[in-house]
Design a protein around this motif. Sequence first.
Motif, mmCIF file in Angstrom:
data_model
loop_
_atom_site.group_PDB
_atom_site.id
_atom_site.type_symbol
_atom_site.label_atom_id
_atom_site.label_comp_id
_atom_site.label_asym_id
_atom_site.label_seq_id
_atom_site.Cartn_x
_atom_site.Cartn_y
_atom_site.Cartn_z
ATOM 1 N N ALA A 195 0.824 -1.207 0.000
ATOM 2 C CA ALA A 195 0.000 0.000 0.000
ATOM 3 C C ALA A 195 0.857 1.257 0.000
ATOM 4 C CB ALA A 195 -0.937 -0.007 1.201
ATOM 5 N N GLU A 196 1.981 1.233 0.709
ATOM 6 C CA GLU A 196 2.859 2.395 0.734
ATOM 7 C C GLU A 196 3.552 2.597 -0.610
ATOM 8 O OE1 GLU A 196 3.999 5.073 3.314
ATOM 9 O OE2 GLU A 196 1.903 4.605 2.955
ATOM 10 N N GLU A 197 3.961 1.510 -1.261
ATOM 11 C CA GLU A 197 4.519 1.643 -2.607
ATOM 12 C C GLU A 197 3.510 2.297 -3.544
ATOM 13 O OE1 GLU A 197 7.427 -2.326 -2.532
ATOM 14 O OE2 GLU A 197 5.643 -2.288 -3.815
ATOM 15 N N LEU A 198 2.265 1.845 -3.454
ATOM 16 C CA LEU A 198 1.221 2.404 -4.305
ATOM 17 C C LEU A 198 0.950 3.870 -3.970
ATOM 18 C CD1 LEU A 198 -1.174 -0.652 -4.344
ATOM 19 C CD2 LEU A 198 -0.081 0.363 -6.362
ATOM 20 N N ARG A 199 0.880 4.195 -2.681
ATOM 21 C CA ARG A 199 0.633 5.588 -2.302
ATOM 22 C C ARG A 199 1.705 6.503 -2.879
ATOM 23 N NH1 ARG A 199 2.531 9.230 0.714
ATOM 24 N NH2 ARG A 199 4.103 7.820 1.596
ATOM 25 N N GLU A 200 2.956 6.117 -2.758
ATOM 26 C CA GLU A 200 4.034 6.945 -3.288
ATOM 27 C C GLU A 200 3.898 7.126 -4.791
ATOM 28 O OE1 GLU A 200 7.616 5.081 -1.971
ATOM 29 O OE2 GLU A 200 7.370 5.711 0.114
#
Length: 349
Positions: A195-200
């Motif tokens: 999810a953090e990879e996607l948010r970035e």
Amino acid sequence: MTHAQSLDFTPDFARALRFFRTQASYAVSPLRQLDGPGGVTVLAKDETGRMGLGAFKALGAPYAVARILDAAWHRQTGETLTPARYQDDDVRAFAAEFTFVCASAGNHGMGVAAGAAAMGAKARIHLAATVPGGFADRLRALGAEVVRSGKVYDESVDAAIADAESSCAVLLADGTWPGYTEIPKWVMEGYCVIAEELRESFEASGQWPTHVFLQAGVGGLAAAMAYMIRRNWSQQPELIVVEPEAAACLQASHRAGRPTRADGPDSEMGRLDCKEPSIVAWAALEAAGVTYVALSEEEGAAAAEAVTALGIATTPSGAAGYAGLLKHPVKVAGGEVIRPLIIVSEGRT
């Protein structure tokens, strides 16, 4: 710990990111674009090459192994392990005394085996008769002991629990139940990296998804993603959780208002064929305001063929998000662009 506290999922996702960013095998998984129904472009987070294991679960159990060893080392020495310390001789000698036990429908066992091997520990994986022999071979190649236990996944879970109790091994399950919640939360904490990879990526592009389809077995990935999306994505999509009709335990739990078992026949969506929900995952999904879609076996198989034909070789489990999109047409009011996101959670082995 109270029952309410045991269901609380508040991951230290920054810790998980720090851990993985020190690993030589770590790379951000690709975000691809696929042709969807009605000319809609589908964003696809491609986990089929994740850290050499070919599935998102490379982020779960290996991270939990590291956290378990850190907690045990800290109790003994007072030192908190940094990522670099795990490869030092004294820490590896300490880890060699640990055996990690789990049941698996395939990919979780790979994560446990790989995580244990990376730290110098041992792993013993219980597989039901329904798990393909290819998974057993891959587990043994990682140095794990493989035990065939029971006809179906639930029976292999019972066998793993009994094994850990009798052998003093560490049970590293990805499901949760009353009295067993903390270690699986660390597994879910690792999944938060996705999810953090996607948010970035979306922060950089500005092209946020309008809908996110999340496949679920016991619910760990779906719950980790839902928690992170609701916590820190600046634009909020609709969240749709996708399960096999044969094992729609989270949908059944939602309807019942409590964790509820959902029995059914064996599903070809084998990594999603879990009849009992994780109680932690269920609580997190309820808090996130998700909707549910259940897939027939034919719908799962057709989606796997479609996603594979579009360039990402996967299975009915891996393509379940795409199947959910096909079954649950997305709608946005006012002519806004529709931008669905799926996770292709595993490759075809």
